[in-house]
Design an enzyme around this catalytic site. Sequence first.
Site, mmCIF file in Angstrom:
data_model
loop_
_atom_site.group_PDB
_atom_site.id
_atom_site.type_symbol
_atom_site.label_atom_id
_atom_site.label_comp_id
_atom_site.label_asym_id
_atom_site.label_seq_id
_atom_site.Cartn_x
_atom_site.Cartn_y
_atom_site.Cartn_z
ATOM 1 N N GLU A 123 -19.094 -12.345 28.078
ATOM 2 C CA GLU A 123 -18.144 -12.921 27.035
ATOM 3 C C GLU A 123 -18.428 -12.816 25.659
ATOM 4 O O GLU A 123 -19.016 -13.525 25.116
ATOM 5 C CB GLU A 123 -18.184 -14.490 27.344
ATOM 6 C CG GLU A 123 -18.110 -14.895 29.003
ATOM 7 C CD GLU A 123 -17.421 -16.274 28.919
ATOM 8 O OE1 GLU A 123 -16.240 -16.697 29.668
ATOM 9 O OE2 GLU A 123 -18.084 -17.210 28.252
ATOM 10 N N LYS A 171 -13.498 -26.368 30.400
ATOM 11 C CA LYS A 171 -14.075 -26.856 29.278
ATOM 12 C C LYS A 171 -13.783 -28.129 29.209
ATOM 13 O O LYS A 171 -13.864 -28.835 30.153
ATOM 14 C CB LYS A 171 -13.399 -26.084 28.064
ATOM 15 C CG LYS A 171 -13.389 -24.525 28.084
ATOM 16 C CD LYS A 171 -13.211 -23.790 26.635
ATOM 17 C CE LYS A 171 -13.045 -22.441 27.046
ATOM 18 N NZ LYS A 171 -13.450 -21.632 25.893
ATOM 19 N N GLY A 218 -11.100 -17.501 23.942
ATOM 20 C CA GLY A 218 -10.023 -18.545 23.173
ATOM 21 C C GLY A 218 -9.352 -18.050 22.165
ATOM 22 O O GLY A 218 -8.560 -18.589 21.375
ATOM 23 N N GLU A 240 -20.351 -21.550 23.554
ATOM 24 C CA GLU A 240 -19.966 -22.751 22.750
ATOM 25 C C GLU A 240 -21.085 -23.786 22.966
ATOM 26 O O GLU A 240 -21.374 -24.405 21.871
ATOM 27 C CB GLU A 240 -18.817 -23.553 23.628
ATOM 28 C CG GLU A 240 -17.501 -22.760 23.003
ATOM 29 C CD GLU A 240 -16.493 -22.793 24.145
ATOM 30 O OE1 GLU A 240 -16.362 -23.898 24.942
ATOM 31 O OE2 GLU A 240 -15.437 -22.098 23.966
ATOM 32 N N ASN A 242 -13.086 -21.876 33.799
ATOM 33 C CA ASN A 242 -14.092 -22.856 32.939
ATOM 34 C C ASN A 242 -13.002 -23.870 32.220
ATOM 35 O O ASN A 242 -12.394 -23.524 31.343
ATOM 36 C CB ASN A 242 -14.860 -22.005 32.004
ATOM 37 C CG ASN A 242 -15.495 -22.819 31.021
ATOM 38 O OD1 ASN A 242 -15.445 -24.103 31.241
ATOM 39 N ND2 ASN A 242 -15.838 -22.578 29.870
ATOM 40 N N SER A 299 -10.275 -14.531 26.821
ATOM 41 C CA SER A 299 -9.148 -14.314 26.909
ATOM 42 C C SER A 299 -8.326 -13.424 28.197
ATOM 43 O O SER A 299 -7.460 -12.752 27.942
ATOM 44 C CB SER A 299 -8.675 -13.753 25.579
ATOM 45 O OG SER A 299 -9.043 -14.908 24.425
ATOM 46 N N HIS A 345 -23.258 -20.713 27.968
ATOM 47 C CA HIS A 345 -21.898 -20.695 27.163
ATOM 48 C C HIS A 345 -22.079 -20.376 25.768
ATOM 49 O O HIS A 345 -22.864 -21.095 25.231
ATOM 50 C CB HIS A 345 -21.107 -21.476 27.765
ATOM 51 C CG HIS A 345 -19.361 -21.159 27.647
ATOM 52 N ND1 HIS A 345 -18.993 -21.362 26.065
ATOM 53 C CD2 HIS A 345 -18.521 -20.725 28.301
ATOM 54 C CE1 HIS A 345 -17.740 -21.034 26.242
ATOM 55 N NE2 HIS A 345 -17.504 -20.429 27.427
HETATM 56 C C1 PEP Z 1 -14.581 -19.351 28.433
HETATM 57 O O1 PEP Z 1 -14.437 -20.471 27.703
HETATM 58 O O2 PEP Z 1 -15.379 -18.799 29.258
HETATM 59 C C2 PEP Z 1 -13.304 -18.214 28.130
HETATM 60 C C3 PEP Z 1 -13.751 -17.097 28.472
HETATM 61 O O3 PEP Z 1 -12.342 -18.903 27.468
HETATM 62 P P1 PEP Z 1 -10.957 -17.945 27.320
HETATM 63 O O4 PEP Z 1 -10.610 -17.587 28.413
HETATM 64 O O5 PEP Z 1 -9.943 -19.112 26.992
HETATM 65 O O6 PEP Z 1 -11.095 -17.141 26.165
#
Ligand code: PEP
Length: 248
Positions: A166, A11, A172, A97, A9, A210, A95
């Site tokens: 998630e 982003k 992040g 976000e 992803n 992460s 997601h």
């Molecule tokens: C994501 O944005 O779906 C995500 C898992 O981000 P990160 O791996 O940076 O935590």
Amino acid sequence: MKQKLIVGNWKMNGSLAANAALLQALKQGLPAGGKAGVAVAAPAVYLAQLQVELSGSSIGIGAQDVSQHEQGAFTGEVSAAMLKEFGVRYALVGHSERRQYHGETDAVVAAKAQAALAKGVTPIVCVGETLQEREAGQTEAVVKRQLAAVIHQVGPCVSELVVAYEPVWAIGTGKTATPEQAQAVHAVLRAQLAAATEHAGRVPLLYGGSMNAANAAQLLAQNDIDGGLVGGASLKAADFLTIVAAAQ
Ligand code: PEP
């Protein structure tokens, strides 16, 4: 062993030049005949670039969002049919976000999943609890509520979903769920899917939050973790390729 799926992803990152370099490195670095499925979810404006750069490659194209509407007066939205024209195989829906900064409710997320399925785009349904919810012992209830809305909406198509767990506190932040914490939630989601379809075993359950080159192998070794949704680490070819290698 079931085929794993690793989805990057990006982003709101990238540029024409940076994307071209990253995709080139991924195409060169992916093992020939690799067993894991691989896809990258790019900002909508770059999907045309991905369609060209990834033509003939096994890397699937993903979008980061999709409209719940088919067409019409929805300024700024991108429909599933439009995504399909650019070779998009997956669309992230819900997601954290989008839920957090764009007010997406469970009902909206469910409608988006349905809209994607209707045009042959596989929704990657993201669910996950905040730190506050985890500390209040609400993790299971939250993820089940989020997934239930989608299951209810898509009915018999539930076996065509991809689901990504998630935890919001891990996205992040560099704080990854332990393999045991992630597996525990994945088992809950698998059971919920099993109550809805006899094909629950073939619904890929991805972990995201992460995931990186150092922790991917342990996470991917868990029974109900069928792959990863990778944010930050998907922007660095070497890291993303290491994660993909851990999924083979
Ligand atoms: C994501 O944005 O779906 C995500 C898992 O981000 P990160 O791996 O940076 O935590």
